[in-house]
Design a protein around this motif. Structure first.
Motif, mmCIF file in Angstrom:
data_model
loop_
_atom_site.group_PDB
_atom_site.id
_atom_site.type_symbol
_atom_site.label_atom_id
_atom_site.label_comp_id
_atom_site.label_asym_id
_atom_site.label_seq_id
_atom_site.Cartn_x
_atom_site.Cartn_y
_atom_site.Cartn_z
ATOM 1 N N MET A 93 0.866 -1.180 0.008
ATOM 2 C CA MET A 93 -0.091 -0.089 -0.032
ATOM 3 C C MET A 93 0.962 1.162 -0.080
ATOM 4 O O MET A 93 0.486 2.051 -0.660
ATOM 5 C CB MET A 93 -0.977 -0.075 1.468
ATOM 6 C CG MET A 93 -2.096 0.930 1.065
ATOM 7 S SD MET A 93 -2.814 0.967 3.088
ATOM 8 C CE MET A 93 -3.267 -0.701 2.784
ATOM 9 N N GLY A 97 1.510 3.614 -3.111
ATOM 10 C CA GLY A 97 0.824 4.904 -2.934
ATOM 11 C C GLY A 97 1.902 6.042 -3.266
ATOM 12 O O GLY A 97 1.351 7.240 -3.379
ATOM 13 N N ARG A 201 3.922 1.591 -10.980
ATOM 14 C CA ARG A 201 3.252 1.127 -10.052
ATOM 15 C C ARG A 201 2.648 -0.379 -10.374
ATOM 16 O O ARG A 201 2.814 -1.197 -9.576
ATOM 17 C CB ARG A 201 2.213 2.185 -9.689
ATOM 18 C CG ARG A 201 1.072 1.158 -8.876
ATOM 19 C CD ARG A 201 0.150 2.410 -8.311
ATOM 20 N NE ARG A 201 -0.542 3.139 -9.064
ATOM 21 C CZ ARG A 201 -0.203 4.704 -9.083
ATOM 22 N NH1 ARG A 201 0.872 4.960 -8.087
ATOM 23 N NH2 ARG A 201 -0.713 5.332 -9.881
ATOM 24 N N ALA A 226 -6.844 -1.640 -2.164
ATOM 25 C CA ALA A 226 -7.790 -0.532 -2.024
ATOM 26 C C ALA A 226 -7.604 0.532 -3.068
ATOM 27 O O ALA A 226 -7.984 1.549 -2.770
ATOM 28 C CB ALA A 226 -7.880 -0.055 -0.820
ATOM 29 N N PRO A 227 -7.428 0.084 -4.288
ATOM 30 C CA PRO A 227 -7.215 0.997 -5.536
ATOM 31 C C PRO A 227 -8.708 1.411 -5.706
ATOM 32 O O PRO A 227 -9.186 2.593 -5.454
ATOM 33 C CB PRO A 227 -6.674 0.362 -6.753
ATOM 34 C CG PRO A 227 -6.367 -1.047 -6.148
ATOM 35 C CD PRO A 227 -7.237 -1.198 -4.949
ATOM 36 N N ASP A 229 -12.854 -0.140 -5.453
ATOM 37 C CA ASP A 229 -13.472 -1.571 -5.119
ATOM 38 C C ASP A 229 -13.982 -2.134 -6.306
ATOM 39 O O ASP A 229 -14.682 -1.621 -7.016
ATOM 40 C CB ASP A 229 -14.605 -1.016 -4.101
ATOM 41 C CG ASP A 229 -14.138 -1.089 -2.700
ATOM 42 O OD1 ASP A 229 -14.866 -0.989 -1.855
ATOM 43 O OD2 ASP A 229 -12.965 -1.113 -2.327
ATOM 44 N N MET B 93 -3.572 8.133 2.721
ATOM 45 C CA MET B 93 -3.067 7.051 1.980
ATOM 46 C C MET B 93 -3.420 5.910 2.927
ATOM 47 O O MET B 93 -4.065 4.795 2.425
ATOM 48 C CB MET B 93 -1.550 7.371 2.027
ATOM 49 C CG MET B 93 -1.168 5.987 0.634
ATOM 50 S SD MET B 93 0.692 6.102 0.496
ATOM 51 C CE MET B 93 0.719 7.876 -0.047
ATOM 52 N N LEU B 94 -3.061 5.684 4.032
ATOM 53 C CA LEU B 94 -3.081 4.663 4.901
ATOM 54 C C LEU B 94 -4.739 4.461 5.304
ATOM 55 O O LEU B 94 -5.328 3.640 5.169
ATOM 56 C CB LEU B 94 -2.336 4.844 6.152
ATOM 57 C CG LEU B 94 -1.020 4.413 5.953
ATOM 58 C CD1 LEU B 94 -0.157 4.852 7.414
ATOM 59 C CD2 LEU B 94 -0.703 3.045 5.692
ATOM 60 N N THR B 96 -7.438 5.510 3.561
ATOM 61 C CA THR B 96 -8.286 5.139 2.490
ATOM 62 C C THR B 96 -7.897 3.702 2.064
ATOM 63 O O THR B 96 -8.776 3.115 1.492
ATOM 64 C CB THR B 96 -8.202 6.114 1.599
ATOM 65 O OG1 THR B 96 -6.644 6.268 1.058
ATOM 66 C CG2 THR B 96 -8.676 7.569 1.731
ATOM 67 N N GLY B 97 -6.611 3.404 2.241
ATOM 68 C CA GLY B 97 -6.134 1.947 1.748
ATOM 69 C C GLY B 97 -6.663 0.892 2.653
ATOM 70 O O GLY B 97 -6.658 -0.180 2.093
ATOM 71 N N VAL B 98 -7.177 1.420 4.122
ATOM 72 C CA VAL B 98 -7.621 0.155 4.688
ATOM 73 C C VAL B 98 -9.197 0.237 4.981
ATOM 74 O O VAL B 98 -9.575 -0.752 5.494
ATOM 75 C CB VAL B 98 -7.042 0.025 5.920
ATOM 76 C CG1 VAL B 98 -5.362 0.065 5.673
ATOM 77 C CG2 VAL B 98 -7.413 1.197 6.953
ATOM 78 N N GLY B 100 -11.416 -0.046 2.884
ATOM 79 C CA GLY B 100 -12.250 -1.025 2.503
ATOM 80 C C GLY B 100 -12.426 -2.397 3.314
ATOM 81 O O GLY B 100 -13.338 -3.054 3.595
ATOM 82 N N GLY B 197 -17.525 0.063 0.642
ATOM 83 C CA GLY B 197 -16.081 0.445 0.802
ATOM 84 C C GLY B 197 -15.832 1.792 0.075
ATOM 85 O O GLY B 197 -15.145 2.693 0.455
ATOM 86 N N ALA B 198 -16.499 1.909 -1.132
ATOM 87 C CA ALA B 198 -16.121 2.908 -2.059
ATOM 88 C C ALA B 198 -16.897 3.983 -1.448
ATOM 89 O O ALA B 198 -16.105 5.253 -1.618
ATOM 90 C CB ALA B 198 -16.554 2.725 -3.414
ATOM 91 N N ARG B 201 -14.838 5.397 1.665
ATOM 92 C CA ARG B 201 -13.475 5.882 1.346
ATOM 93 C C ARG B 201 -13.822 7.440 0.837
ATOM 94 O O ARG B 201 -13.208 8.245 1.063
ATOM 95 C CB ARG B 201 -12.810 4.898 0.182
ATOM 96 C CG ARG B 201 -11.593 5.635 -0.338
ATOM 97 C CD ARG B 201 -10.652 4.613 -1.111
ATOM 98 N NE ARG B 201 -11.370 3.649 -1.766
ATOM 99 C CZ ARG B 201 -11.507 2.218 -1.240
ATOM 100 N NH1 ARG B 201 -10.770 1.983 -0.114
ATOM 101 N NH2 ARG B 201 -12.018 1.290 -2.178
ATOM 102 N N PRO B 225 -3.623 10.697 -3.174
ATOM 103 C CA PRO B 225 -1.993 10.684 -3.515
ATOM 104 C C PRO B 225 -1.593 9.841 -4.614
ATOM 105 O O PRO B 225 -0.715 10.162 -5.237
ATOM 106 C CB PRO B 225 -1.642 10.076 -2.291
ATOM 107 C CG PRO B 225 -2.648 9.981 -1.350
ATOM 108 C CD PRO B 225 -4.022 9.951 -2.226
ATOM 109 N N PRO B 227 -4.161 7.069 -6.663
ATOM 110 C CA PRO B 227 -5.164 6.163 -7.143
ATOM 111 C C PRO B 227 -4.681 5.541 -8.496
ATOM 112 O O PRO B 227 -4.450 4.377 -8.750
ATOM 113 C CB PRO B 227 -6.582 6.556 -6.865
ATOM 114 C CG PRO B 227 -6.381 8.142 -6.204
ATOM 115 C CD PRO B 227 -4.977 8.217 -6.621
#
Lengths: 229, 229
Positions: A93, A97, A201, A226-227, A229, B93-94, B96-98, B100, B197-198, B201, B225, B227
């Motif tokens: 992540m 990121g 990436r 989590a790019p 869903d 970043m963190l 939003t990354g988790v 989901g 999740g979306a 987020r 940052p 996606p």
DNA sequence: TTATCGAAACTGTTATAACAAATCCCCCGG
DNA sequence: CCGGGGGATTTGTTATAACAGTTTCGATAA
């Protein structure tokens, strides 16, 4: 090979020298999971009193790189498959990121360093030197993060590497794996060169996920955490 | 209000009690940026010797929550606008990354706790109590991360919060900002409830970015940052 | 009045030693 | 041969004290 770092030059307080040494040992996989690190043994080995190594061990504990046993002796943690998977997930992540920023901001020197690191890694792979391979791989990824020029990023990633070290240690990638890693790295570098963050990436994600099954025991459900869903 | 945490019960070694206390003070914004924390003063204040507070301060330094001055005295760091922006970027970043994972794994109890936290936060906002508002906001976001059930995640986020505390401290959000935050949180909760999740987020990103300009001085270039480029 | 030098007070660092708790190991009883 | 008990050992924790560096403040000279 030019002397890029002649010697970190043991500077600063003793406890920090000890800390740096133990950190490097952890990341390089020189400690095994479950290994205990008694104060007096380390102090004797380094020729200091208890206090500096105590300081260093405590700092490593608060970073999560070590855990205290029941008897308060520090131990390098044994990670469950789930923990190992989460570790990799978080690393993926963070790295994915920020690689966009790396693609934008990378300097020529960054490119040169990373490229050199990767040729060294490939050489190690071809000669079957897994220790050198793993060390070079670590340096490559840390260099990648450094190229992103994001404050505090190393502070987040380094503890993850410290926890990963003991995991990587007792796992012997075969030559094919290692060479594949070098290919991924080349692809990443091509992306950085063209300032194509998306391409870099994608290659990075492939790189991390390729090694994941071996490390986690084939865990890691969704590819990207989590790019979208 | 039921006693969820009667009192952390000062348990364990002294240096850990000191550490916990200082960590909480940092995150809650009870220390100002640039403030120096001399060993002997803190030791006297807490009625211990130098060693336990020294241990705690050193751990906080290795987490990046404190920095050592030239004279080795610990100081709560002054962050540049760029550093503040990167801090927020990493947090975004963190989180939003988790989120989901949080949407998938959240329990009913998680939802209840977060919801209660948010009503408390809204009450604080309406009554203009910014200290209580900020504390509740912190607890909400930490609860969000906890709901994701990802190992080591707190270890990554907490240091960010510790660095954010002093930044948030000398910044007084107006009532409109605070109420808007409560709305974002409601939207997040709706997303979690529907396991969407979306949506969660998106609301989370809006929440973080809304407060960003005030904290960074209108920095923060791209919204998300990284996606997709 | 201002700049500079020097001493005194303060800073964190480290070693030593006393302490308490957990662990280990050997011996005894089954 | 196996299982417990108990003492000796080893563990980390903390306080005290000596140390070296820095900062600070006042006195003195320009």
């Amino acid at each position: 090979m030019p002397d890029r770092k002649p010697d970190p030059a043991p500077t600063g307080p003793l406890h920090e020298q000890v800390f740096r040494r133990l950190s490097a040992d952890l990341m390089a996989g020189r400690f095994a999971a479950g290994q205990k690190l008694p104060l007096r043994a380390l102090a004797a080995e380094m020729g200091t009193s208890l206090m500096p190594v105590r300081d260093a061990l405590q700092r490593l504990e608060s970073l999560g790189a070590l855990v205290g046993t029941a008897g308060r002796t520090m131990m390098v943690p044994r990670l469950s498959p789930e923990q190992r998977a989460d570790l990799l997930r978080l690393r993926l992540m963070l790295e994915t990121g920020v690689i966009g920023a790396a693609a934008e901001r990378r300097s020529e020197a960054d490119l040169a360093d990373l490229s050199e690191e990767n040729t060294g890694m490939r050489a190690a792979a071809e000669r079957g030197d897994t220790a050198a391979f793993l060390a070079a791989n670590l340096r490559f990824h840390r260099g990648l993060a450094a190229a992103a020029r994001i404050h505090f990023l190393e502070a987040l990633l380094d503890p993850l590497w410290m926890r990963l070290g003991p995991v990587v240690r007792d796992q012997t990638p075969d030559r094919a794996n290692m060479l594949r890693t070098a290919e991924y790295h080349d692809a990443i570098l091509r992306g950085l060169l063209r300032r194509d963050g998306a391409a870099a990436r994608a290659a990075l994600e492939a790189d991390v996920l390729d090694g994941a099954p071996a490390l986690t025991g084939a865990l890691l459900p969704g590819a990207s955490p989590a790019p979208q869903d």
